[in-house]
Write a protein that holds these residues in place. Structure first.
Motif, PDB file in Angstrom:
ATOM      1  N   SER A 127      -2.579  -1.204   5.953  1.00 16.18           N
ATOM      2  CA  SER A 127      -2.551  -1.669   4.558  1.00 16.18           C
ATOM      3  C   SER A 127      -3.801  -2.448   4.171  1.00 16.18           C
ATOM      4  N   SER A 169       0.832  -1.203   0.000  1.00 21.89           N
ATOM      5  CA  SER A 169       0.000   0.000   0.000  1.00 21.89           C
ATOM      6  C   SER A 169       0.866   1.252   0.000  1.00 21.89           C
ATOM      7  N   HIS A 201       1.917   1.600   3.984  1.00 20.58           N
ATOM      8  CA  HIS A 201       1.584   0.224   4.355  1.00 20.58           C
ATOM      9  C   HIS A 201       1.658  -0.001   5.865  1.00 20.58           C
TER      10      HIS A 201
END
Length: 319
Positions: free
Chosen positions: A57, A38, A41
């Protein structure tokens, strides 16, 4: 300081006090170019004497195979495996859980990370090539080859034969911070004592009621020479900004030494003072530099020759 190690590559991640892992290179301290990661994250934070890992995430964050509850801090321990996402590629082993510190991180992961003390002579105090010192909280200065500049987070520099190092600030740095720090009202006094033949030079520091005798050192005479020039220029009526400047080559000739040796003496003079009186920020400004020139900083001082006061200097009050 907190450190994660990639066991496959040997690459290290030295943790900042708040360290973001993610795909967004503009926001992440450790950017990971992987579609399974992500934008932001996971975050590792130093809180109450330990490192806490939080997941933020879509694909999860795992410690020793256990998935973390989103947003819930999880304490890290040495030896734990930290894995981001469900793919096989992004995993680290926790190598160190000490508190965060400003540091120089070598490109070669076989070399040790250098945690910075308030004053550092590198690559060694016996054969220094550069000096890094803390002028105030969050402000580090690099002095090398007769020049001084402020270090910025991420700056790269060569440290002897150990190769390139990257400066990593444990906490965010303010790039707009002014390098020239205001003088403290209670800046310590330097007392320089010379024998009549000037073969011996002692130095004392008076800081309030505390007096520290730094003994005899060769570099004390270098300070005396710069201090005398500062006083002479003040007596000539020069404004404070113009007082005391000497060319490095001229000072080397006056002291009968090579410029490299002069730089080492200045490194050691500052180190001695900052070690003897830690936490006194004014002492970091013992010597000021500009291109090709240097001078005694704006510290009050007095010089004795034998038992007689030769001169004293009090910085002009700023308006």
């Amino acid at each position: 300081m907190g450190t994660l190690l990639d066991p496959r590559t040997g690459e290290r991640v030295v943790l900042r006090a708040e360290h973001v892992f993610g795909r967004n290179a503009l926001r992440a301290d450790t950017a990971i170019d992987d579609p399974g990661i992500s934008s932001m994250h996971a975050v590792v934070r130093w809180r109450n004497g330990r490192w806490l890992l939080s997941d933020h995430s879509r694909n999860g964050t795992f410690v020793d195979g256990q998935v973390l509850a989103p947003g819930e801090p999880f304490p890290l321990a040495v030896g734990a495996e930290v894995r981001l996402g469900r793919g096989p590629g992004v995993a680290w082993r926790v190598q160190d859980v000490d508190e965060p510190a400003d540091a120089l991180v070598p490109q070669d992961s076989s070399q040790p990370v250098i945690a910075l003390a308030p004053h550092n002579l590198l690559p060694s105090s016996e054969a220094p090539e550069l000096c890094i010192y803390q002028a105030s909280p969050g402000l580090w200065m690099l002095e090398q080859n007769g020049e001084t500049r402020a270090l910025k987070d991420g700056d790269r520099l060569q440290v002897g034969g150990a190769g390139p190092h990257r400066f990593v600030a444990a906490a965010p740095m303010d790039d707009t911070q002014v390098v020239e720090i205001g003088r403290e009202a209670d800046a310590p006094w330097l007392v320089m004592r010379l024998s009549l033949d000037e073969e011996h030079a002692r130095l004392e520091v008076k800081d309030g009621t505390v007096r520290t005798d730094l003994g005899e050192r060769t570099h004390h005479y270098c300070l005396v020479t710069l201090a005398r020039r500062r006083v002479a220029d003040q007596e000539r009526g020069l404004e404070p900004g113009a007082q005391g400047w000497l060319g490095s080559a001229e000072l080397s000739r006056m002291l009968g030494m090579e410029p490299t040796h002069l730089n080492i003496q200045i490194f050691r003079a500052r180190e001695q003072l900052m070690t003897a009186r830690p936490g006194v920020a004014a002492l970091s400004r013992l010597i000021e530099r500009r291109r090709g020139e240097l001078r005694m900083g704006e510290l009050p001082f007095e010089i004795y020759r034998g038992d007689s006061l030769e001169c004293l200097y009090r910085p002009t009050a700023r308006r």
